[in-house]
Design an enzyme around this catalytic site. Sequence first.
Site, PDB file in Angstrom:
ATOM      1  N   LYS A  20      13.028  48.431 -23.316  1.00 38.31           N
ATOM      2  CA  LYS A  20      13.136  47.013 -23.011  1.00 38.31           C
ATOM      3  C   LYS A  20      12.348  46.740 -21.733  1.00 38.31           C
ATOM      4  O   LYS A  20      12.669  47.289 -20.670  1.00 38.31           O
ATOM      5  CB  LYS A  20      14.604  46.618 -22.836  1.00 38.31           C
TER       6      LYS A  20
ATOM      7  N   ASP B 141       9.684  46.405 -26.164  1.00 34.29           N
ATOM      8  CA  ASP B 141      10.173  45.081 -26.549  1.00 34.29           C
ATOM      9  C   ASP B 141      10.309  44.245 -25.280  1.00 34.29           C
ATOM     10  O   ASP B 141      11.153  44.536 -24.429  1.00 34.29           O
ATOM     11  CB  ASP B 141      11.523  45.189 -27.267  1.00 34.29           C
TER      12      ASP B 141
ATOM     13  N   GLU C  97       6.725  44.482 -28.969  1.00 36.45           N
ATOM     14  CA  GLU C  97       7.520  43.477 -29.671  1.00 36.45           C
ATOM     15  C   GLU C  97       7.694  42.226 -28.806  1.00 36.45           C
ATOM     16  O   GLU C  97       7.979  42.317 -27.611  1.00 36.45           O
ATOM     17  CB  GLU C  97       8.884  44.114 -29.995  1.00 36.45           C
TER      18      GLU C  97
ATOM     19  N   ASP D 107       9.392  39.158 -33.291  1.00 37.46           N
ATOM     20  CA  ASP D 107      10.843  39.234 -33.563  1.00 37.46           C
ATOM     21  C   ASP D 107      11.449  37.840 -33.455  1.00 37.46           C
ATOM     22  O   ASP D 107      11.641  37.154 -34.457  1.00 37.46           O
ATOM     23  CB  ASP D 107      11.506  40.234 -32.605  1.00 37.46           C
TER      24      ASP D 107
ATOM     25  N   LYS E  16      15.586  40.583 -39.543  1.00 40.83           N
ATOM     26  CA  LYS E  16      17.010  40.806 -39.244  1.00 40.83           C
ATOM     27  C   LYS E  16      17.871  39.884 -40.102  1.00 40.83           C
ATOM     28  O   LYS E  16      17.581  38.690 -40.213  1.00 40.83           O
ATOM     29  CB  LYS E  16      17.288  40.532 -37.758  1.00 40.83           C
TER      30      LYS E  16
END
Length: 365
Positions: free
Chosen positions: A162, A190, A218, A243, A267
């Site tokens: 992250k 991400d 991401e 995303d 998702k």
Amino acid sequence: MTIAAVRTHRLSAPLHTPFVTALRRTTTVETLVVEVIDGDGRPGFGEAPQVWQVTGASVAGAEACVREMLAPLLIGRDADDLQAACALVRRAVVGNESAKAALDVALHDLAARRLGVPLVRLLGGTALRVPTDVTLAAGDAVDLAATAARRRGEGFTVLKLKVGTDARGDLDRVRAVRAAVGPDVRIRLDANQGWTPREAVRVIRAIEDAGLDVELVEQPVHRRDLDGLAWVSDRVDLPILADESVFDVRDLVEVIRRRAADMVNVKLAKCGGLQPARTLLDLAAAHGMGAIVGSMMEGPVGVGAAASLVAAHGTTAVSDLDAAWWLAWSPVAGGIRYEGANVVLPDAPGLGVTGLREAKIQAHA
Ligand SMILES: [Mg+2]
């Protein structure tokens, strides 16, 4: 056989490690488990996680949507009429994708149980082991390196870092993690919308120039800034994975039209369930885009459904299914378990969930 009842259960379970991203910090999973019950008393489970910062979904909102709008549509309907029931759920309300996903998954789980097969079989696959990455919560370079080494020791071979909390330190973070794990571990990033387009290009190019062998990046920029996303994708070599920019089919069509990203993270809680997720995966494949399946911070019901989808449908890179791994204990009996870097699906009907651990959940609350 008709659908006799729909029940909702509010679940809260602690994480063993705080989960920190550019958008939030959390120490528990708060989620709604929805149970669809047929005339024989057979249950099917689905999950609607609370994700204020990403989807805006809450346990209270999902519960209201299920109870007031979705459940009344389903009760009395044929439990075997899966496509029609899922379509009814999708059209019933605007938004509320978590609640819709919970019912879509519960209807699929029930259908698989009624046939006596694992959910993955109902979806057309047989694999019961699905590899996953594991996320390293946002932190400083020293902590990240230590955590990365620990995760590698636990058997994980794909680490998701992250980043995006401060662009100036991100190169050092990636460098520290690469040094800690060596060349054989895949590293993906991400940013959770944390960079401006210019910061994204600067950081990603620096990472490329440093030869740190990053797999993909991401959601570098704000989810609504598709022009910015396309601008970044144009200027860097690393694959860009959308995303938060892609919830549903319309979003993906727009990303494809603008060539704004190379890959998409599908998702269930963003798109509304297994049926729309399969449409997204097919659409991505038809346009030569890569795809993975991910999950929100959610429990074994939601992750089990996502892993079943991956097992049946396949993805172009390792999926992002570690959410339930973060739980200190499982709020459900049965269901998936983790073995090293794999999600293991139970060889049991549906999702293999046999009940909720109400006493443990009550004690935690
Ligand atoms: Mg993400």
